[in-house]
Every structure is written in C-alpha cells, then in structure tokens.
Design a protein around this motif. Structure first.
Motif, mmCIF file in Angstrom:
data_model
loop_
_atom_site.group_PDB
_atom_site.id
_atom_site.type_symbol
_atom_site.label_atom_id
_atom_site.label_comp_id
_atom_site.label_asym_id
_atom_site.label_seq_id
_atom_site.Cartn_x
_atom_site.Cartn_y
_atom_site.Cartn_z
ATOM 1 N N SER A 233 1.365 1.913 10.188
ATOM 2 C CA SER A 233 1.464 2.960 9.172
ATOM 3 C C SER A 233 0.207 2.969 8.317
ATOM 4 O O SER A 233 -0.291 1.915 7.917
ATOM 5 C CB SER A 233 2.686 2.713 8.286
ATOM 6 O OG SER A 233 2.700 3.612 7.207
ATOM 7 N N ALA A 234 -0.279 4.155 8.033
ATOM 8 C CA ALA A 234 -1.437 4.308 7.152
ATOM 9 C C ALA A 234 -1.062 3.981 5.708
ATOM 10 O O ALA A 234 -1.917 3.675 4.890
ATOM 11 C CB ALA A 234 -1.977 5.731 7.243
ATOM 12 N N GLU A 235 0.249 4.021 5.393
ATOM 13 C CA GLU A 235 0.718 3.758 4.031
ATOM 14 C C GLU A 235 0.869 2.267 3.739
ATOM 15 O O GLU A 235 1.273 1.886 2.658
ATOM 16 C CB GLU A 235 2.078 4.442 3.785
ATOM 17 C CG GLU A 235 2.008 5.945 3.755
ATOM 18 C CD GLU A 235 2.072 6.552 5.148
ATOM 19 O OE1 GLU A 235 2.861 6.072 5.990
ATOM 20 O OE2 GLU A 235 1.313 7.491 5.405
#
Length: 181
Positions: A134-136
């Motif tokens: 995940s980029a988050e």
C-alpha cells in the motif's frame, strides 16, 4: 446496498466456479519424478506474477531461493523482489512425513502446510496471512488459502500455479517458473 452486495458476492462465486484447479485424480503427464528435497536443494531463481480472478496482472516478482536438505528437513529461504522495488522474505521449513507426503511451516502460515508428491507434480495446501502492499503505509495482512501445484519440467525447471482463495472464494492465481542454478 444489501442487494448490491449480494449481487457482487453471487457474481464472484459464479466466476470462481468457472476456473477449475488440478486434482490428485488427474493423470500424471510425464515419466519425470519430482522429488521436492532434490529439486529445491541448492540455489534456484523464480519469476512469477499474481493475476486477479478477472485475469488482470496485479504484481510481478523475482525470487532468489536457497534450499538446504539435511536428510530430515528442507529449509527454503525465499527472497522476493517485486516490480515496484519492494522486498519480502519468507523462510519455509518442510519435513517429509511419508514416502510422498510433507508438512511445513513459515511465518504467517496458519497451522501447517501439507503436501503430496505424485509423479511429476507436487500439491501444497496452506493458509497464510500475506502482507498487503500500500502506498498509504503498513496495512493489516490478508488471510488467504493456497492450493499450490508444482510440475517438474525438463532441464532443471518447474512450473507452479497456485490458486488463491479468500473465504472460500477464488481471488486469483499465482504463476511461477523455477529454474535450478
């Protein structure tokens, strides 16, 4: 909203039923004999990808594998490098439990993985909590079940197709080519 969720679940169940997986009852395809302890003892390199249930390729990877068979246990150190540059390591410990049967563990595996060798193929089944990219930032792992099939090919290669499901619904496939170094 409930009607829509039910429709989506029904559609996913229908789609997951469309693609079959191999079976131990399928005929053996060659005279080759896959011995897991021999094939995975030493250095291997693998390339693969994950496709979702709709056929879209979601991730690709290369795996450097170091195997060590000590006569009782097979230890596999798998170093994954994904197309986005992220890395993951999985360390398997497998134990031969009979002439053609195996069990194994690795971090994230729920209980024990169980496997059966049959002629030129090996079937490996297990449930694992997989990390989610995940980029988050860090996400909780996703629990999936694998019905994993490996076929011995010629010239020190093997092909692996793993059918992945979640809550009994097929969510995708992983295809991998292994090559001895």
């Amino acid at each position: 909203m409930r009607k829509r969720s039910g429709l989506i679940l029904s559609l996913m169940l229908s789609l997951s039923a469309c693609g079959g997986a191999p079976s131990q009852n399928d005929p053996v395809l060659s005279e080759r004999d896959l011995d897991i302890e021999k094939f995975f003892d030493g250095h291997l390199v693998a390339q693969g990808q994950f496709q979702d249930v709709f056929g879209k390729v979601r991730r690709q990877f290369v795996v450097d594998i170091r195997g060590n068979w000590d006569g009782e246990r097979l230890r596999l150190v798998e170093d994954f490098v994904y197309e986005d540059g992220s890395k993951e390591q999985r360390v398997w410990t497998l134990k031969k439990t009979g002439p053609e049967t195996w069990e194994g563990t690795a971090p994230g595996v729920i209980g024990k993985a169980v496997g059966v060798e049959q002629g030129d193929r090996f079937n490996w089944r297990y449930t694992i909590d997989l990390p989610v990219p995940s980029a988050e930032g860090p996400q909780p792992p996703v629990r999936v079940t694998f019905d994993d099939w490996i076929w011995l090919m010629e010239d020190g290669r093997a092909f692996n197709r793993a059918y992945m499901s979640r809550y009994g619904v097929r969510v995708g496939d992983v295809s991998i080519w292994f090559e001895k170094r």
